[in-house]
Structures are given as structure tokens and as C-alpha cells.
Design a protein around this motif. Structure first.
Motif, mmCIF file in Angstrom:
data_model
loop_
_atom_site.group_PDB
_atom_site.id
_atom_site.type_symbol
_atom_site.label_atom_id
_atom_site.label_comp_id
_atom_site.label_asym_id
_atom_site.label_seq_id
_atom_site.Cartn_x
_atom_site.Cartn_y
_atom_site.Cartn_z
ATOM 1 N N ARG A 148 0.878 -1.183 0.000
ATOM 2 C CA ARG A 148 0.000 0.000 0.000
ATOM 3 C C ARG A 148 0.906 1.220 0.000
ATOM 4 N NH1 ARG A 148 -4.967 -2.069 1.140
ATOM 5 N NH2 ARG A 148 -5.056 -3.877 2.505
ATOM 6 N N ASN A 149 0.747 2.062 -1.013
ATOM 7 C CA ASN A 149 1.675 3.159 -1.224
ATOM 8 C C ASN A 149 0.981 4.513 -1.243
ATOM 9 O OD1 ASN A 149 4.304 1.645 -2.108
ATOM 10 N ND2 ASN A 149 2.609 0.609 -3.133
ATOM 11 N N THR A 150 1.659 5.481 -0.668
ATOM 12 C CA THR A 150 1.240 6.874 -0.746
ATOM 13 C C THR A 150 2.279 7.586 -1.596
ATOM 14 O OG1 THR A 150 0.273 6.740 1.454
ATOM 15 C CG2 THR A 150 0.688 8.937 0.577
ATOM 16 N N MET A 151 1.807 8.245 -2.638
ATOM 17 C CA MET A 151 2.727 8.792 -3.627
ATOM 18 C C MET A 151 2.297 10.192 -4.036
ATOM 19 S SD MET A 151 3.572 6.786 -7.140
ATOM 20 C CE MET A 151 3.589 7.647 -8.679
ATOM 21 N N THR A 152 3.264 11.090 -4.093
ATOM 22 C CA THR A 152 3.047 12.423 -4.635
ATOM 23 C C THR A 152 3.990 12.569 -5.815
ATOM 24 O OG1 THR A 152 2.491 13.306 -2.459
ATOM 25 C CG2 THR A 152 3.104 14.899 -4.158
ATOM 26 N N LEU A 153 3.449 12.927 -6.967
ATOM 27 C CA LEU A 153 4.264 13.089 -8.167
ATOM 28 C C LEU A 153 3.995 14.457 -8.766
ATOM 29 C CD1 LEU A 153 6.259 11.784 -10.180
ATOM 30 C CD2 LEU A 153 4.258 10.968 -11.454
ATOM 31 N N SER A 154 5.053 15.260 -8.834
ATOM 32 C CA SER A 154 4.980 16.575 -9.466
ATOM 33 C C SER A 154 5.874 16.557 -10.697
ATOM 34 C CB SER A 154 5.453 17.669 -8.510
ATOM 35 O OG SER A 154 4.641 17.692 -7.352
#
Length: 179
Positions: A148-154
Motif C-alpha cells: 500500500r503506497n502513498t505517492m506524490t508526483l509533481s
């Protein structure tokens, strides 16, 4: 989902400044037993970098009639054929004939991916681009990968800023035209 596949989830905050896309995504990616973590992570990155209406993951690594990621219009026609890894020239030829746009994202050495395509018949090869990342970027993301992953991609000016489960990474997106 294929037998033996492992399901990964990604809660993604996507900010693609280059394309004006700001969205929250909830992705489920099944990793087939023959698929590496690096391939799966590249598939997730390709999905995010290509995010648009009608985007879906393909049927899987063993599907010969679909790419890793594809975009369909409202009629069901494939508008973007998005490969991951190192597909063969025949597969690119097929995808390029079927879709308006074909592209490839790789976690491998781009020179080694491009080499087998030289001199091969690939429909509209002049419009196909291979995208790669800085060395070690995908490996760093794989090291932070959990079920289970939390990801922020800018994304801004083709530079990626990734935060995955508290690990911060960055990379340029390098474009390698086939011709």
C-alpha cells in the motif's frame, strides 16, 4: 488478475504542471510473477505521466493485443499505445498502426532498448519516443515500494519530483526519438 499476481495500491497526488493536470488517483496495479518491481513501478509512472481521460492499465504482461497502459476514446478506439520496458519492433509496429500515438517508457538503459529497433519496420517510427529516467531513479522508487503506497508526483519542465512512502526522489524524463 493472474494467479500468483501480487496487488499493489497507490494513493497518488498528481501535479503535472506541464500539462495543467492536478488530480488524486487511486491505482491498483497487479504485479505478475514474471514481472519485476522495476517494470511495475515504471508502468505506474507511465500511467501518471500519460494520465488523461480513458487511461487504463493493459491486461497484463502476457497480453499480446494490448500494451502496459492505453488510452481509449469514448468510442473504445485506442488513441495512445503506451509500452513499458523493451518491447520488440513487431509490437511497436502493431501498436503504432492501431493507435494515434505510440510511446515507450523504460527502466533500462535506453541505448540497449533502442538498438534492436534499428533498421526494423516500425509504422510511423519517426513519431515514436522512448522515455527514460535518470540512472538509479526507478531503483530508488522500488526500494521504497510497499503493498500500500502513498505517492506524490509533481512534473514541471519534464522534471519529476516523486515522494513515495516518505522517500523523496527526482529525475528528468529523457526523450529518445526512434529516428
Amino acid at each position: 488478475m493472474a494467479a500468483g499476481a501480487v496487488m499493489y495500491t497507490f494513493a497518488v497526488q498528481l501535479a503535472d504542471v506541464d500539462r495543467g493536470i492536478y488530480d488524486e488517483l487511486s491505482l491498483r496495479a497487479a504485479r505478475h510473477p514474471s514481472e519485476t518491481d522495476a517494470y511495475m513501478m515504471t508502468r505506474v509512472l507511465a500511467y501518471c505521466l500519460e494520465f488523461d481521460d480513458g487511461i487504463v492499465f493493459g491486461e497484463g504482461i502476457s497480453a499480446t493485443n494490448e500494451p502496459a497502459v492505453l488510452i481509449r476514446d469514448l468510442t473504445g478506439r485506442i488513441t495512445a499505445w503506451i509500452e513499458v520496458g523493451a518491447p520488440d519492433a513487431e509490437r511497436l509496429h502493431y501498436g503504432s498502426k492501431l493507435a494515434d500515438r505510440t510511446t515507450v517508457y523504460t527502466h533500462r538503459d535506453p541505448a540497449k532498448v533502442l538498438a534492436p529497433w534499428v533498421g526494423k519496420r516500425i509504422h510511423r517510427s519517426e513519431s515514436i519516443v522512448l522515455h527514460s529516467f535518470d540512472p538509479g531513479f526507478v531503483d530508488g522508487a522500488v526500494a521504497a515500494l510497499e503493498r500500500r503506497n502513498t505517492m506524490t508526483l509533481s512534473i514541471t519542465e519534464r522534471q519529476l519530483y516523486l515522494e513515495l512512502n516518505g522517500v523523496h526522489l527526482s529525475s528528468a524524463v529523457h526523450d529518445h526519438p526512434l529516428e
